[in-house]
Write a protein that holds these residues in place. Structure first.
Motif, short mmCIF file in Angstrom:
data_model
loop_
_atom_site.label_atom_id
_atom_site.label_comp_id
_atom_site.label_asym_id
_atom_site.label_seq_id
_atom_site.Cartn_x
_atom_site.Cartn_y
_atom_site.Cartn_z
N GLY A 186 1.03 -1.12 0.01
CA GLY A 186 -0.06 -0.11 0.05
C GLY A 186 0.82 1.26 -0.18
O GLY A 186 1.79 1.34 0.60
N ALA A 187 0.54 2.33 -0.73
CA ALA A 187 1.22 3.56 -0.80
C ALA A 187 1.13 4.33 0.54
O ALA A 187 0.47 4.11 1.40
N ILE A 188 2.41 4.86 0.40
CA ILE A 188 2.72 5.99 1.71
C ILE A 188 3.08 7.13 1.02
O ILE A 188 3.67 7.15 0.03
N VAL A 189 2.68 8.31 1.63
CA VAL A 189 2.95 9.78 1.18
C VAL A 189 3.81 10.65 2.22
O VAL A 189 3.26 10.60 3.31
N SER A 190 4.71 11.22 1.92
CA SER A 190 5.35 12.18 2.44
C SER A 190 4.48 13.25 2.92
O SER A 190 3.75 13.72 2.26
N ALA A 191 4.69 13.75 4.18
CA ALA A 191 3.89 15.02 4.79
C ALA A 191 4.30 16.17 3.88
O ALA A 191 3.47 16.99 3.44
N ALA A 192 5.73 16.40 3.79
CA ALA A 192 6.05 17.48 3.07
C ALA A 192 7.78 17.46 2.88
O ALA A 192 8.02 16.88 4.10
N GLY A 193 8.40 18.27 2.02
CA GLY A 193 9.68 17.68 2.25
C GLY A 193 10.04 16.27 2.18
O GLY A 193 9.49 15.47 1.42
N PHE A 194 11.29 16.02 2.66
CA PHE A 194 11.46 14.51 2.65
C PHE A 194 11.23 13.99 4.02
O PHE A 194 11.46 14.50 5.16
N ASP A 195 10.70 12.74 3.85
CA ASP A 195 10.31 11.88 5.12
C ASP A 195 11.24 10.58 5.29
O ASP A 195 11.84 10.50 3.92
N VAL A 196 11.20 10.08 6.12
CA VAL A 196 12.09 8.65 6.35
C VAL A 196 11.09 7.61 6.22
O VAL A 196 9.90 7.61 6.77
N PHE A 197 11.54 6.49 5.45
CA PHE A 197 10.50 5.36 5.52
C PHE A 197 11.31 4.15 5.67
O PHE A 197 12.77 4.08 5.65
N LEU A 198 10.83 2.92 6.26
CA LEU A 198 11.54 1.94 6.32
C LEU A 198 10.48 0.69 5.96
O LEU A 198 9.37 0.68 6.30
N ALA A 199 10.95 -0.04 5.10
CA ALA A 199 10.13 -1.12 4.47
C ALA A 199 10.81 -2.56 4.89
O ALA A 199 11.80 -2.68 4.52
N ARG A 200 9.71 -3.37 5.48
CA ARG A 200 10.30 -4.80 5.74
C ARG A 200 9.60 -5.56 4.68
O ARG A 200 8.72 -5.60 4.25
N LEU A 201 10.66 -6.55 4.21
CA LEU A 201 10.51 -7.09 2.70
C LEU A 201 10.19 -9.00 3.05
O LEU A 201 11.03 -9.43 4.01
N ASP A 202 9.30 -9.37 2.63
CA ASP A 202 9.15 -10.94 2.41
C ASP A 202 10.33 -11.40 1.88
O ASP A 202 11.10 -10.94 0.82
N PRO A 203 11.11 -12.28 2.56
CA PRO A 203 12.19 -13.04 2.09
C PRO A 203 12.44 -13.71 0.75
O PRO A 203 13.25 -13.97 0.14
N GLU A 204 10.90 -14.10 0.50
CA GLU A 204 10.96 -14.86 -1.05
C GLU A 204 10.29 -14.21 -1.96
O GLU A 204 10.90 -14.49 -3.21
N THR A 205 9.71 -12.99 -1.87
CA THR A 205 8.95 -12.26 -2.98
C THR A 205 9.73 -10.96 -2.87
O THR A 205 9.43 -10.48 -4.00
N GLY A 206 10.22 -10.43 -2.00
CA GLY A 206 10.75 -8.98 -1.88
C GLY A 206 9.76 -8.09 -1.92
O GLY A 206 9.85 -6.94 -1.92
N ILE A 207 8.35 -8.43 -1.71
CA ILE A 207 7.22 -7.58 -1.48
C ILE A 207 7.06 -6.92 -0.20
O ILE A 207 7.42 -7.89 0.87
N ALA A 208 7.05 -5.66 0.00
CA ALA A 208 6.88 -5.35 1.42
C ALA A 208 5.76 -6.06 2.36
O ALA A 208 4.63 -5.92 1.84
N THR A 209 6.02 -6.21 3.49
CA THR A 209 5.04 -6.72 4.21
C THR A 209 4.67 -5.74 5.37
O THR A 209 3.61 -5.54 5.96
N LYS A 210 5.58 -4.68 5.42
CA LYS A 210 5.16 -3.38 6.41
C LYS A 210 6.16 -2.31 5.83
O LYS A 210 7.24 -2.30 5.99
N THR A 211 5.39 -1.16 5.63
CA THR A 211 6.27 0.17 5.30
C THR A 211 5.82 1.06 6.34
O THR A 211 4.60 1.35 6.58
N THR A 212 6.73 1.81 7.10
CA THR A 212 6.44 2.75 8.05
C THR A 212 7.17 4.09 7.22
O THR A 212 8.13 4.18 6.84
#
Length: 100
Positions: A49-75
């Motif tokens: 699912g999409a995340i959007v920055s508040a303004a300027g640059f924001d920090v993100f952390l994406a946790r990836l599934d080890p088999e598919t590389g698809i994010a399981t949790k992005t903050t």
């Protein structure tokens, strides 16, 4: 980001299209789960699912599934200014101290 077997075969290879964003650090847990940390401006969808920055640059952390590389949790962290990500430690896919 990509994951290879010890023999060099590709398990997954993912490219995140983020024109004004970039991954700045990658951590891999003993079980193979990976997490990518970076900066984003605008919208990012790493697969959960999409995340959007508040303004300027924001920090993100994406946790990836080890088999598919698809994010399981992005903050995302940030507010109206620009944030810089300086994770001191990634544990269970979460940044213990995202910094500013």
């Amino acid at each position: 980001m990509a994951r290879l077997t010890p023999a060099g075969e590709v398990v997954f290879a993912r490219r995140f299209r983020m024109p004004r964003s970039k991954v700045r650090a990658i951590a891999v847990a003993p079980g193979g789960e990976a997490a990518g940390r970076g900066r984003l401006q605008g919208k990012l969808d790493a697969g959960d699912g999409a995340i959007v920055s508040a303004a300027g640059f924001d920090v993100f952390l994406a946790r990836l599934d080890p088999e598919t590389g698809i994010a399981t949790k992005t903050t995302r962290w940030g507010d109206v200014g620009s944030a810089r990500g300086r994770c001191r430690r990634i544990r269970a896919g979460l940044c213990s101290s995202p910094g500013t």
